[in-house]
Motif scaffolding. Structure first.
Motif, PDB file in Angstrom:
ATOM      1  N   TRP A 265       0.829  -1.206   0.000  1.00 55.67           N
ATOM      2  CA  TRP A 265       0.000   0.000   0.000  1.00 55.67           C
ATOM      3  C   TRP A 265       0.861   1.252   0.000  1.00 55.67           C
ATOM      4  O   TRP A 265       0.471   2.286  -0.553  1.00 55.67           O
ATOM      5  CB  TRP A 265      -0.888   0.041   1.241  1.00 55.67           C
ATOM      6  CG  TRP A 265      -1.849  -1.081   1.371  1.00 55.67           C
ATOM      7  CD1 TRP A 265      -2.143  -2.050   0.446  1.00 55.67           C
ATOM      8  CD2 TRP A 265      -2.651  -1.376   2.510  1.00 55.67           C
ATOM      9  NE1 TRP A 265      -3.068  -2.922   0.929  1.00 55.67           N
ATOM     10  CE2 TRP A 265      -3.402  -2.543   2.191  1.00 55.67           C
ATOM     11  CE3 TRP A 265      -2.814  -0.800   3.749  1.00 55.67           C
ATOM     12  CZ2 TRP A 265      -4.293  -3.115   3.094  1.00 55.67           C
ATOM     13  CZ3 TRP A 265      -3.698  -1.359   4.645  1.00 55.67           C
ATOM     14  CH2 TRP A 265      -4.438  -2.499   4.316  1.00 55.67           C
ATOM     15  N   CYS A 266       2.018   1.183   0.653  1.00 58.26           N
ATOM     16  CA  CYS A 266       2.862   2.366   0.813  1.00 58.26           C
ATOM     17  C   CYS A 266       3.796   2.588  -0.372  1.00 58.26           C
ATOM     18  O   CYS A 266       4.102   3.738  -0.727  1.00 58.26           O
ATOM     19  CB  CYS A 266       3.689   2.245   2.098  1.00 58.26           C
ATOM     20  SG  CYS A 266       2.697   2.049   3.599  1.00 58.26           S
ATOM     21  N   LEU A 267       4.267   1.522  -0.986  1.00 63.18           N
ATOM     22  CA  LEU A 267       5.237   1.630  -2.076  1.00 63.18           C
ATOM     23  C   LEU A 267       4.743   2.441  -3.282  1.00 63.18           C
ATOM     24  O   LEU A 267       5.569   3.073  -3.965  1.00 63.18           O
ATOM     25  CB  LEU A 267       5.677   0.232  -2.519  1.00 63.18           C
ATOM     26  CG  LEU A 267       6.583  -0.510  -1.529  1.00 63.18           C
ATOM     27  CD1 LEU A 267       6.769  -1.968  -1.947  1.00 63.18           C
ATOM     28  CD2 LEU A 267       7.941   0.187  -1.416  1.00 63.18           C
ATOM     29  N   PRO A 268       3.431   2.459  -3.601  1.00 57.85           N
ATOM     30  CA  PRO A 268       2.989   3.294  -4.735  1.00 57.85           C
ATOM     31  C   PRO A 268       3.281   4.778  -4.581  1.00 57.85           C
ATOM     32  O   PRO A 268       3.272   5.516  -5.570  1.00 57.85           O
ATOM     33  CB  PRO A 268       1.479   3.037  -4.792  1.00 57.85           C
ATOM     34  CG  PRO A 268       1.318   1.670  -4.234  1.00 57.85           C
ATOM     35  CD  PRO A 268       2.336   1.590  -3.138  1.00 57.85           C
ATOM     36  N   THR A 269       3.575   5.230  -3.352  1.00 58.53           N
ATOM     37  CA  THR A 269       3.874   6.652  -3.149  1.00 58.53           C
ATOM     38  C   THR A 269       5.330   6.978  -3.426  1.00 58.53           C
ATOM     39  O   THR A 269       5.731   8.144  -3.342  1.00 58.53           O
ATOM     40  CB  THR A 269       3.542   7.070  -1.701  1.00 58.53           C
ATOM     41  OG1 THR A 269       4.398   6.353  -0.788  1.00 58.53           O
ATOM     42  CG2 THR A 269       2.097   6.786  -1.374  1.00 58.53           C
ATOM     43  N   GLY A 270       6.129   5.940  -3.775  1.00 63.66           N
ATOM     44  CA  GLY A 270       7.544   6.186  -4.007  1.00 63.66           C
ATOM     45  C   GLY A 270       8.265   6.465  -2.702  1.00 63.66           C
ATOM     46  O   GLY A 270       7.830   6.048  -1.628  1.00 63.66           O
ATOM     47  N   PHE A 271       9.357   7.208  -2.801  1.00 63.64           N
ATOM     48  CA  PHE A 271      10.145   7.530  -1.608  1.00 63.64           C
ATOM     49  C   PHE A 271      10.313   9.046  -1.491  1.00 63.64           C
ATOM     50  O   PHE A 271      11.390   9.558  -1.180  1.00 63.64           O
ATOM     51  CB  PHE A 271      11.506   6.824  -1.673  1.00 63.64           C
ATOM     52  CG  PHE A 271      11.384   5.321  -1.702  1.00 63.64           C
ATOM     53  CD1 PHE A 271      11.132   4.608  -0.541  1.00 63.64           C
ATOM     54  CD2 PHE A 271      11.471   4.632  -2.895  1.00 63.64           C
ATOM     55  CE1 PHE A 271      11.000   3.231  -0.564  1.00 63.64           C
ATOM     56  CE2 PHE A 271      11.343   3.256  -2.940  1.00 63.64           C
ATOM     57  CZ  PHE A 271      11.100   2.544  -1.769  1.00 63.64           C
ATOM     58  N   GLN A 272       9.210   9.740  -1.720  1.00 60.32           N
ATOM     59  CA  GLN A 272       9.243  11.194  -1.656  1.00 60.32           C
ATOM     60  C   GLN A 272       9.102  11.706  -0.226  1.00 60.32           C
ATOM     61  O   GLN A 272       9.515  12.825   0.070  1.00 60.32           O
ATOM     62  CB  GLN A 272       8.108  11.773  -2.513  1.00 60.32           C
ATOM     63  CG  GLN A 272       8.168  11.312  -3.973  1.00 60.32           C
ATOM     64  CD  GLN A 272       6.957  11.772  -4.745  1.00 60.32           C
ATOM     65  OE1 GLN A 272       6.946  12.889  -5.253  1.00 60.32           O
ATOM     66  NE2 GLN A 272       5.952  10.934  -4.834  1.00 60.32           N
ATOM     67  N   THR A 273       8.493  10.904   0.650  1.00 63.37           N
ATOM     68  CA  THR A 273       8.252  11.336   2.019  1.00 63.37           C
ATOM     69  C   THR A 273       8.101  10.119   2.920  1.00 63.37           C
ATOM     70  O   THR A 273       7.522   9.104   2.511  1.00 63.37           O
ATOM     71  CB  THR A 273       6.974  12.200   2.108  1.00 63.37           C
ATOM     72  OG1 THR A 273       6.662  12.433   3.489  1.00 63.37           O
ATOM     73  CG2 THR A 273       5.797  11.526   1.449  1.00 63.37           C
ATOM     74  N   PRO A 274       8.609  10.204   4.153  1.00 67.22           N
ATOM     75  CA  PRO A 274       8.396   9.103   5.103  1.00 67.22           C
ATOM     76  C   PRO A 274       6.965   9.053   5.623  1.00 67.22           C
ATOM     77  O   PRO A 274       6.554   8.041   6.198  1.00 67.22           O
ATOM     78  CB  PRO A 274       9.388   9.414   6.228  1.00 67.22           C
ATOM     79  CG  PRO A 274       9.600  10.892   6.162  1.00 67.22           C
ATOM     80  CD  PRO A 274       9.501  11.247   4.696  1.00 67.22           C
TER      81      PRO A 274
END
Length: 441
Positions: free
Chosen positions: A384-393
């Motif tokens: 669920w979290c990986l689709p947001t990339g690594f732009q923000t924790p």
């Protein structure tokens, strides 16, 4: 002291200090999420723009009252919650019995999650079909009032938790009207401390007639609202960009599959610790109604912001989908194996006999770790979290929070099993030393 309702000796979350801290802190976390998931939030996350966020915090009493008691938001949520209550009563379902309670009785439950979900989808499709340009003002209202609705639902959670606490002191009447009987309290919620018992849940199964408040809140108003919040994010992004990013679609699809799988497998909840052991107090009430929809939708709310349009591409999408499939496979297969073992269908698997007459499974999926299903569930959370990339924790809050929750559950289960099984549990730990993650923890 009542034999039916023994005094609570062990207190979760360090007792009263933990109960007070969680009650005050978690609603503030949801308010923070609502403040930062707006158009003033920095795309990089690290350079969080504090001043625009602080500008949204009410500076006087009138603004605070407007946030907490907005008429439209209260009417909307009360219509949602009690509308679902009415639909839940009207829609037919399969009748099942729960586990045997301490007085020897079993409660009847109506299982109608499939029809409830289908009804919601039919209503949405019908509204979409009759709308102009496939635009639903209800979803836009939901998107535009995230902060107010977060606060409204939190206040409602407080009110409902006080209601179930107070009715737990009212004796139940026999159906024939000839007397009363004692309510069955939670083993964790009879500490005789009003604040702690209110927080953890005093009564095990608060009901109005045959309507089980805990089971209803566990699966329906919060989970289905989570689905609608995610849809409102898709609609909002489409209105801004004229299209929807693959990252937002993927986050929506993966979460929708998970939440509808939970609703559709409603009968499985009857054997979960939330129903069998925990009382229904503020912890579960707030968690079901407010925490789940407003914290679990964080990824979609972040991706829907105009500056956060993020494209994954086929390769990254495939990797994320693979992670979700792997997690769901581990989660479902391990749970199914344990269920079949308890039904006596897999007697060839290695197990350890206990003094209670039951057996501890230490083979198949369950030789990998003591809670292999938890590991699968955690992998699903990563997808669920990986689709947001690594732009923000920020958007990885869920896997951190959920990992902490799973560790707490594991330690809670370990303490219970150690007391229940004694030497058999010591031998089990030797054969299956890993707690959640196979060969690591």
């Amino acid at each position: 002291m009542s034999k039916l309702n023994p005094l609570t000796t062990h207190r979760e979350f360090s007792g009263l200090p933990g109960a007070i801290s969680i009650t005050l802190f978690l609603p503030l976390v949801l308010v923070f999420f609502a403040l930062v998931t707006n158009e003033n939030y920095s795309i990089k996350g690290i350079n969080l723009q504090l001043q625009p966020i602080l500008d949204q915090v009410p500076s006087n009493l009138d603004q605070l009252i407007d946030l907490c008691f907005d008429r439209e938001c209260w009417v909307a949520y009360l219509a949602w919650f009690f509308g679902l209550v009415i639909v839940d009563q009207i829609i037919p379902g399969k009748q099942l019995q729960g586990i045997e309670l301490r007085d020897g009785s079993k409660l009847n439950y109506k299982i109608n999650g499939k029809l409830m979900s289908l009804t919601l989808i039919v209503v949405l499709v019908s509204r979409l079909y009759t709308s102009n340009d496939y635009y639903l003002p209800e979803l836009q209202f939901l998107y535009d009032n995230q902060l107010k609705l977060t606060i409204v639902i939190t206040i409602f959670s407080f009110l409902l938790s006080f209601f179930v606490y107070f009715i737990s002191f009212i004796p139940l009447s026999y159906e024939n009207g000839l007397g009363t009987r004692e309510r069955i309290l939670s083993v964790n919620g009879n500490a005789k401390n009003p604040i702690y018992d209110w927080f953890i849940g005093r009564e095990l199964n608060p009901r109005i007639g045959n309507w089980d408040i805990k089971l209803f809140c566990e699966l329906k108003p919060g989970l289905l609202l989570w689905f609608l919040i995610n849809l409102s994010c898709i609609q909002h992004q489409y209105q801004i960009h004229g299209q929807v990013s693959d990252s937002l679609v993927l986050a929506n699809v993966l979460q929708a599959f998970y939440l509808f799988d939970g609703v559709l497998n409603e009968e499985g909840v009857l054997s979960m610790i939330d129903i069998t052991t925990d009382g229904f107090g503020f912890m579960l009430c707030f968690g079901d109604l407010a925490w789940v929809p407003w914290s679990y939708s964080l990824q979609s709310r972040y991706l829907s912001l105009s500056d956060n349009y993020y494209t994954l591409g086929y390769f990254k999408c495939s990797l994320i989908i693979g992670t979700s499939i792997l997690g769901y496979y581990i989660f479902s297969q391990s749970n199914n194996q344990k269920s079949e073992f308890k039904q006596g269908k897999l007697n060839h698997l290695k197990s350890i006999p206990t003094k209670t007459g039951s057996k501890l499974l230490c083979d198949g999926w369950w030789k990998l770790s003591q809670h292999t299903n938890y590991f699968g569930d955690w992998l699903i959370g990563w997808s669920w979290c990986l689709p947001t990339g690594f732009q923000t924790p920020l958007t990885y809050f869920y896997v951190i929070y959920f990992g902490t929750l799973l560790v707490h559950r594991q330690r809670r289960d370990e303490a219970k099993c150690s007391a229940k099984y004694g030497d058999a549990w010591i031998e089990y730990q030797k054969q299956v030393p890993y707690k959640i993650i196979p060969y690591i923890y």
